[in-house]
Scaffold this motif. Structure first.
Motif, PDB file in Angstrom:
ATOM      1  N   ASP A  12       0.816  -1.211   0.000  1.00 31.04           N
ATOM      2  CA  ASP A  12       0.000   0.000   0.000  1.00 31.04           C
ATOM      3  C   ASP A  12       0.854   1.267   0.000  1.00 31.04           C
ATOM      4  O   ASP A  12       0.507   2.247  -0.654  1.00 31.04           O
ATOM      5  N   GLN A  13       1.971   1.257   0.729  1.00 32.26           N
ATOM      6  CA  GLN A  13       2.838   2.440   0.782  1.00 32.26           C
ATOM      7  C   GLN A  13       3.391   2.761  -0.603  1.00 32.26           C
ATOM      8  O   GLN A  13       3.407   3.918  -1.016  1.00 32.26           O
ATOM      9  N   ALA A  14       3.860   1.742  -1.313  1.00 30.87           N
ATOM     10  CA  ALA A  14       4.379   1.960  -2.661  1.00 30.87           C
ATOM     11  C   ALA A  14       3.272   2.449  -3.587  1.00 30.87           C
ATOM     12  O   ALA A  14       3.498   3.316  -4.438  1.00 30.87           O
ATOM     13  N   ALA A  15       2.084   1.922  -3.424  1.00 31.24           N
ATOM     14  CA  ALA A  15       0.946   2.355  -4.250  1.00 31.24           C
ATOM     15  C   ALA A  15       0.572   3.799  -3.946  1.00 31.24           C
ATOM     16  O   ALA A  15       0.258   4.573  -4.859  1.00 31.24           O
ATOM     17  N   LEU A  16       0.615   4.178  -2.679  1.00 26.69           N
ATOM     18  CA  LEU A  16       0.254   5.547  -2.297  1.00 26.69           C
ATOM     19  C   LEU A  16       1.207   6.585  -2.865  1.00 26.69           C
ATOM     20  O   LEU A  16       0.810   7.723  -3.106  1.00 26.69           O
TER      21      LEU A  16
END
Length: 148
Positions: A12-16
């Motif tokens: 999720d962090q990379a996607a954000l």
């Protein structure tokens, strides 16, 4: 017209991090499938219901299904997760599975309103299945960068 760039990311962090880029996931040099009017909440839950033979409501309640990850204040550029269930089903889908799903999916009100016919739906399914296969091979999740 809404642009829906489906992409894979490690978490999720990379996607954000994509939400902060004006060009979205393509600018972030991620594996991306560019689709128009295939929204990650309603239309993708409808697809999951068709592919997994469940109700729309069940598909929408699955973990990560249509979950807004970015801030609601990020108007016009949102990052939304795609359920791991759908990602797995797409990764496992055969051409025949995708052909069977294309017609009922193209008949949903949302795709009819966007004038997405069965052949366009099949093209989108094939692209999504390819993305899901590559994501699974790299141990990644699927997301959508929704630009309105």
């Amino acid at each position: 017209m809404t642009l829906c760039d489906y992409f894979s990311a490690a978490d999720d962090q990379a996607a954000l991090a994509v939400a902060e880029r004006t060009g979205g996931p393509a600018e972030a040099v991620l594996d991306v499938v560019f689709l128009k009017n295939i929204d990650p909440v309603v239309t993708i839950a409808q697809l999951e219901a068709i592919l997994t033979d469940c109700t729309y409501e069940e598909a929408g309640r699955r973990p990560r299904a249509g979950q807004l990850l970015s801030s609601p204040e990020d108007e016009g550029r949102l990052v939304i997760s795609v359920s791991d269930t759908l990602a797995e089903v797409l990764a496992e889908a055969t051409r025949a599975d995708l052909e069977r799903a294309a017609e009922p999916w193209s008949m949903t009100a949302e795709l009819q309103q966007s004038k997405v016919g069965v052949f366009d739906a099949l093209d989108a399914l094939e692209a999504m299945a390819g993305l899901a296969r590559r994501a699974r091979a790299a141990d990644m999740h699927l997301y959508c960068w929704w630009s309105i």
